[in-house]
Design a protein around this motif. Sequence first.
Motif, short mmCIF file in Angstrom:
data_model
loop_
_atom_site.label_atom_id
_atom_site.label_comp_id
_atom_site.label_asym_id
_atom_site.label_seq_id
_atom_site.Cartn_x
_atom_site.Cartn_y
_atom_site.Cartn_z
N SER A 297 105.04 60.08 47.21
CA SER A 297 104.05 61.23 46.66
C SER A 297 103.28 60.45 45.25
CB SER A 297 106.03 61.81 45.63
OG SER A 297 106.70 62.12 46.45
N CYS A 298 103.28 59.68 45.05
CA CYS A 298 101.71 59.04 44.14
C CYS A 298 101.22 58.92 45.27
CB CYS A 298 102.45 57.96 43.41
SG CYS A 298 103.56 57.98 41.76
N PHE A 299 100.76 58.70 46.48
CA PHE A 299 100.01 58.25 47.27
C PHE A 299 99.15 60.00 47.78
CE2 PHE A 299 98.97 59.16 52.03
CZ PHE A 299 97.96 58.03 51.82
N PHE A 300 99.80 60.60 48.37
CA PHE A 300 99.57 62.84 48.19
C PHE A 300 98.80 62.53 46.80
CE2 PHE A 300 102.61 61.88 52.06
CZ PHE A 300 102.06 62.10 52.39
N MET A 301 99.63 62.45 45.31
CA MET A 301 98.60 63.06 44.83
C MET A 301 97.61 62.38 44.41
SD MET A 301 102.54 63.20 42.29
CE MET A 301 101.45 63.89 40.96
N GLY A 302 97.41 61.05 44.90
CA GLY A 302 96.42 60.21 44.83
C GLY A 302 94.99 61.05 45.86
N VAL A 303 95.66 61.75 47.02
CA VAL A 303 94.47 61.87 47.88
C VAL A 303 94.08 63.41 47.44
CG1 VAL A 303 94.61 63.38 50.20
CG2 VAL A 303 95.96 60.58 49.57
N ILE A 304 95.47 64.48 46.72
CA ILE A 304 94.73 65.15 46.43
C ILE A 304 93.74 65.46 45.07
CG2 ILE A 304 95.44 67.59 45.42
CD1 ILE A 304 97.87 67.17 46.48
N ALA A 305 94.55 64.49 43.88
CA ALA A 305 93.40 64.18 43.09
C ALA A 305 91.52 63.54 43.77
CB ALA A 305 93.65 63.30 41.86
N LEU A 306 92.23 62.91 44.93
CA LEU A 306 90.13 62.35 45.45
C LEU A 306 89.98 63.82 45.91
CD1 LEU A 306 88.88 60.59 45.95
CD2 LEU A 306 90.37 60.10 48.75
#
Length: 765
Positions: A297-306
């Motif tokens: 989940s943190c990975f996908f949130m990181g991609v969204i933030a990027l």
Amino acid sequence: MAMMERLVVTVIVAVQLLHGVAVIATPKTVDLIKSVKLNGLKDEEILEALSLNKTENSDNYTLAELIDHLGNHTAANQQPAQQDRVWIINSTETLHTNTFYENFAEEIDRESGNLLELIPAYLPGTGPVSAECRRDSNIFKRELNKLSLWALKMFDATAKIPSGLLNGNVNQFGDFDECVGVQGSEGIQGQYCLAYLKLDMDDSRPDLKHLHRLLHSHYAFNSNLTDPGHRVPRFSTVNWAVCTPASCSPQDVEVSLRHAIAKHTAQTGLKISVRVDSEMCQRRRKDSYPMEMIVASCFFMGVIALAVVASVYDHYELSASELLLSFSLKRNFNKLISLERGEGDIASLHGVRALNALMLIVAHKSMAMFFNPYINRTEMAEYLGKPWTVIGRAASLYTDPFIMLSGLLTTYSFVGRLNRTGALDIKREYLSRILRLVPTLGALIIFCTFVMPFMGSGPQWNLVVTHHADICKKTWWRNFLFVHNYFGFENMCLTHTHHLGIDTQLFAASPLIVFLLWKRPKIGTVVLTVLAVLSTMLRYKVTYDRQLNNYVFFGTSIKQLFDTANHSYILPTHRLTVYIIGVLTGYLLRTFPKDYKLNPIFVNVGWLVSTLMFVAAFVGPAPMGSINYIYNPIHGAVYNAFSPIGWCILFSWIAFLSHTGNSNGILSRIFAWRGFLICTRLSYAIYLTQFPVFFYNVGMKRGAEYYGFIGTLLNVKELTWILISSVILTLLFETPFQNIKNHLLRKPKMPVATEPTGNEKSKSE
């Protein structure tokens, strides 16, 4: 009106006094309460009338005292908390026993006996089960006899024999949420198990044959308890829900259920087999999530933030690296909706891709909907036993054009490079393909394996969601190596991605094939034609020898479907024919100039032949969809061998005529519509996301619904979610990594004074 009410009150008092002796003798005055109609009176008026007849020395019960004795605390002078104490149970607490049993034991015993005689309870402690299961089952039985709420919920959540059995309403999911929410006495928790039942007839009872056929909805699919059920539904297996104490293992449930069924089906002419899988027994999920889910989940949130950061930099034109700007949502969305054609674009192919993508969604939905229970499933099967249902049954046809298009575009691109440079940078081509496919595929695997299993629950959730995630945890590496199609359909991570394995393996061989065709056109054409013929013969032989069928005919078995996939459908040697059609078409498009005019007679003959082949491929197998069809291996072999050719030839002919300027008819103009450019950019993501959306909805399904063709097959909400998911996957992963690929693989410009020509870079991929 007031006089009438007081008269009624007086009558009530008189009745109460006449029954005074009986009331004094026993506090069980339920019959008296039931015999008097109190709905039309106010409590204050009743109390006022009774107070006029009550003396200080009287030992008789008044009606007010009787009501108070029964615990009906609804008098006007009581507090709301007192009113709710008896009749309303707090949502966070469950009574562990029936507190009224001490005062009404006889009545409750009588009522529970009548209830359980009418609807017998399933007791998981019967038969040779574990001691813990038997102990908790006895507690459940004891509390059910007392009509304790938690035991009633467990009894209520278990499936019961419904109406509409002869219309196929045999799959009963009970009440999933009620069951897993049970909190009983002595630490008992509810456990929901979806058991599989196989109904067979006694051979000596031919009179049951027609009833058996109706129960099983005319055997639209034939399945056994041992068939894999996570990818293709066990249609002729009955799904039956039972709610048990969590201490009962799946084996305990299977043993006790078999024991209970045997008792009720003895000498009925039915033989019922039972199977309970461990993954189909579920309890209330704990609040905590595993670390792998949190990391994903943190990975996908990181991609969204990027993507958000990149969008801000892009919008305000701040200085940033090209790699960061590759994730800009603004830039990628503009690319997605752009209607500008790239140089060398083959316009009609976008319509071909869009049409087959839509047909593929319909076909895949047709398969997914068979997982769900329907109250009119037999009627549904009769409705689907029509020749026109070839639309949903011919799913394999709709993937063939994508393989053909892959061969066409690869050859078109490679020949263009060979014409310019005389050589191919094979490493560069392979790296380009990896950057184009792997990030999007990887994102979907991570999501479906570590995040999606925790996004919902339901009777079949573990079967169609969690089970797929467990397979991916073990075999994900096969997908990234694009060899997963060699390990069996039932053991494949994200089964629907088998096409990527086939396509990538054919692409790996394409440099040699295309170079031969470019260097020695005549020899290359002969070699490719021989390979196509051999592939066609191979499909025919394997289908006939193993009695396979690529067409989902009425009454096909689950085993036959898996065998067809494993021995033919997912092997590149069997899909080589249509790939070669694409290779030859791509070579012709590069060879013939765009203004080359063909003989009108030749064009008309081509239209006639390709159209007849197309219609034969699509309509020809329609009789196999009949409800009365009897399997013939020759039918299956002919269909598997020749239908891919007939289906793809028309699209190949349209592409050739349109690109060379020999056709400007309505069909060519429709396929060349600019709006299909958006469909092309979303096609990869649509292909990846449709089954996760379908299976999410299957897993969340709580009960039977009514089947209606339009509403069920063309579910607007479902199609919308597929579109939304595809857009998100495209914007966050596919397009950004396409940008990165173009940036990394961009060749440095030569220091020349003139601008480079448009032919220096092909954009056909």
